[in-house]
Design an enzyme around this catalytic site. Structure first.
Site, PDB file in Angstrom:
ATOM      1  N   LYS A  47      65.092 -18.375   5.433  1.00  0.00           N
ATOM      2  CA  LYS A  47      65.585 -16.737   5.186  1.00  0.00           C
ATOM      3  C   LYS A  47      65.895 -15.681   6.476  1.00  0.00           C
ATOM      4  CE  LYS A  47      63.132 -13.225   1.822  1.00  0.00           C
ATOM      5  NZ  LYS A  47      61.199 -13.777   1.365  1.00  0.00           N
ATOM      6  N   LYS A 105      55.241 -24.145  -7.952  1.00  0.00           N
ATOM      7  CA  LYS A 105      54.301 -24.216  -8.830  1.00  0.00           C
ATOM      8  C   LYS A 105      54.708 -23.665 -10.085  1.00  0.00           C
ATOM      9  CE  LYS A 105      52.186 -23.952  -5.390  1.00  0.00           C
ATOM     10  NZ  LYS A 105      50.889 -24.244  -4.702  1.00  0.00           N
ATOM     11  N   GLU A 129      55.863 -33.930  -7.590  1.00  0.00           N
ATOM     12  CA  GLU A 129      54.408 -34.003  -7.354  1.00  0.00           C
ATOM     13  C   GLU A 129      53.571 -33.038  -6.868  1.00  0.00           C
ATOM     14  OE1 GLU A 129      52.811 -37.591  -8.802  1.00  0.00           O
ATOM     15  OE2 GLU A 129      51.368 -36.265  -8.072  1.00  0.00           O
ATOM     16  N   ILE A 136      47.345 -35.270  -4.132  1.00  0.00           N
ATOM     17  CA  ILE A 136      47.114 -36.164  -5.108  1.00  0.00           C
ATOM     18  C   ILE A 136      48.397 -36.914  -6.123  1.00  0.00           C
ATOM     19  CG2 ILE A 136      45.415 -37.001  -6.734  1.00  0.00           C
ATOM     20  CD1 ILE A 136      43.527 -35.010  -5.928  1.00  0.00           C
ATOM     21  N   ASP A 201      47.504 -19.807  -9.066  1.00  0.00           N
ATOM     22  CA  ASP A 201      48.491 -20.823  -8.846  1.00  0.00           C
ATOM     23  C   ASP A 201      47.998 -21.890 -10.062  1.00  0.00           C
ATOM     24  OD1 ASP A 201      50.388 -22.311  -6.816  1.00  0.00           O
ATOM     25  OD2 ASP A 201      47.863 -23.497  -6.888  1.00  0.00           O
ATOM     26  N   LYS A 205      49.673 -25.230 -11.939  1.00  0.00           N
ATOM     27  CA  LYS A 205      49.888 -25.998 -11.634  1.00  0.00           C
ATOM     28  C   LYS A 205      49.421 -26.517 -13.320  1.00  0.00           C
ATOM     29  CE  LYS A 205      48.546 -26.143  -7.255  1.00  0.00           C
ATOM     30  NZ  LYS A 205      47.546 -26.005  -5.982  1.00  0.00           N
ATOM     31  N   GLY A 303      47.436 -28.104   2.063  1.00  0.00           N
ATOM     32  CA  GLY A 303      47.717 -27.548   3.798  1.00  0.00           C
ATOM     33  C   GLY A 303      49.095 -28.678   3.594  1.00  0.00           C
TER      34      GLY A 303
HETATM   35  N1  HSE Z   1      47.576 -22.450  -1.864  1.00  0.00           N
HETATM   36  C1  HSE Z   1      47.496 -23.646  -2.684  1.00  0.00           C
HETATM   37  C2  HSE Z   1      46.091 -24.510  -2.842  1.00  0.00           C
HETATM   38  C3  HSE Z   1      48.878 -24.752  -2.330  1.00  0.00           C
HETATM   39  O1  HSE Z   1      44.863 -23.455  -1.987  1.00  0.00           O
HETATM   40  O2  HSE Z   1      46.144 -24.881  -3.762  1.00  0.00           O
HETATM   41  C4  HSE Z   1      48.366 -26.204  -1.985  1.00  0.00           C
HETATM   42  O3  HSE Z   1      49.394 -26.115  -3.414  1.00  0.00           O
END
Ligand code: HSE
Length: 423
Positions: A47, A105, A129, A136, A201, A205, A303
């Protein structure tokens, strides 16, 4: 299993990468150490052109079409932050005949029906994934190994940052802001960390995982969730007294009526349960199937390199044209999400006036300090689904270790208590 085409096994993958943040740069470095993959990054779209980056300048462009219209590029890897631009990139890439690997996600959760349609229409692979539990391999396991009929429940820690913050607060006695800052510095948190802290988040997921586990395609807005923003030190004291850990848990369980209960909420976890051992930025998934009983997956959930490792594995899978077949969705009867059950929960609060006591089936424990009060009781899940009092006024809701109580059980318990009372 995914389709294997032997003569393409060693095909060269030419990658167009969108995003060079924590995950993008991690992937760039990881690919340099995995020559066996026969994959190279031809161009990276970013960006802000002016930022200093640890890669040759000629690799970068700010023009997305340079990647999307390059016929030599056969794989687009998309690891950017913004959900709508990500969807636009992914759609265009698939329509232009490229395979896609994505870690977005939010974008996937919000656009799952369109993404499913695009995959069918183009016949290209869309792998993600890294959008579930980072390192995982849970999506591929749910896709390939577990049959819908046999999958009784999944219970997981899917957000690394909140797990990291809870560990640092309650074990290392850091305050919330310092713990969050550390999670940001280590590259675990989203660029808008309230997505982590307030549970967005995790529910994104969970939306992705529900599709692979049960074929359920639901918008995240329709799934009950919360984050860790209301958890107090006094809650941790109660947890300790009862020999529990507090974790942000995503779960889905098959009810007696065959339908699925699913939500993402803080929960007390018994100290001898596998998820209680999941600390810091690690994630954990407990899958319960009819005959195998419980299985536990554990690994880093956030990470740079752990997330890049999932992207790398998806890229590797493209060498043999792997794609998700969404068997649970296309080849099974998809179970419905259902809210007709009860939950046993702990709730702490500042004042009784914020708590609709009449909504509880029963309250089995309560405690009132001047500062903070709490109760443990049983509520219809619809009370949580349809109301928000439990998120407001500094109220903290933490589910009991075995929170789901089914309707038949409530009726049995009520009948028993009437009998005991001689009525
Ligand atoms: N912010 C997300 C977490 C990063 O802490 O799980 C990994 O998807």
């Amino acid at each position: 299993m995914g389709k294997a085409i032997n003569n393409q096994y060693h095909k060269k993958l030419v990658i167009g990468l969108f995003g060079f943040g924590v995950v993008g740069e991690g992937l760039y470095k990881a690919l340099q150490q995995t020559s066996s993959l026969n994959a190279t990054i031809k161009k990276v779209c970013i960006k802000h052109a002016s930022k200093k980056r640890n890669a040759p300048e000629e690799l970068f462009t700010t023009d997305k079409n340079v990647l999307l219209n390059d016929y030599e590029i056969n794989v687009i890897v998309e690891v950017i932050n913004e959900s709508e631009p990500a969807f636009e990139i992914v759609s265009k890439a698939l329509l232009n005949g490229k395979h896609v690997v994505s870690a977005s996600k939010k974008m996937i959760a919000e656009h799952l029906p369109q993404l499913l349609k695009l995959q069918k229409q183009t016949g290209k692979s869309f792998l993600c994934e890294a959008a579930a539990c980072a390192s995982i391999p849970v999506i591929r396991n749910l896709e390939e190994y577990y049959d819908n009929d046999l999958l009784q429940s999944i219970k997981a820690i899917v957000n690394g940052s909140t797990n990291f913050i809870l560990t640092k607060m309650f074990e290392d006695k850091l305050n919330f802001n310092d713990a969050l800052l550390l999670a940001q510095q280590l590259g675990f948190a989203e660029s808008n960390p309230s997505l982590d802290v307030e549970g967005y988040d995790a529910v994104n997921k969970w939306t992705v995982l529900l599709a692979h586990a049960y074929g359920i395609v639901e918008h995240p807005d329709n799934i009950v969730f919360n984050g860790i923003q209301n958890i107090q030190l006094s809650d941790a004291v109660v947890a300790q007294e009862k020999h529990f850990e507090i974790k942000l848990i995503a779960q889905a369980k098959k009810l007696l009526n065959g339908k699925i209960a699913a939500f993402v909420l803080p929960q007390f976890i018994k100290q001898d349960e596998p998820l209680s051992f999941v600390k810091n930025e690690y994630n954990g998934v407990v899958i319960e199937s009819s005959f195998a009983d419980k299985q536990f997956f554990y690994g880093k959930g956030a990470g740079s390199f752990p997330t890049a490792s999932a992207v790398l594995s998806d890229i590797g899978a493209l060498r043999y044209n792997y794609r998700y077949e969404y068997k649970k969705l296309y080849h099974h009867i998809v179970p419905e999400l259902n809210n007709d059950f009860f939950i046993k929960t702990y709730i702490s609060f500042d004042d009784w006036k914020y708590i609709p006591k009449e909504k509880f089936e029963w309250i089995e424990e309560w405690h009132a300090d001047e500062e903070r009060k709490y109760l443990i009781g049983v509520l219809p899940f619809n009370e949580i689904k349809n109301k928000i009092w439990w998120k407001e006024n500094n109220t903290s809701l933490i589910l009991s270790p075995e929170p789901i109580i089914e309707d038949v059980e409530i009726r049995r318990l009520k009948k028993k208590s009437l009998e005991l009372a001689g009525i």
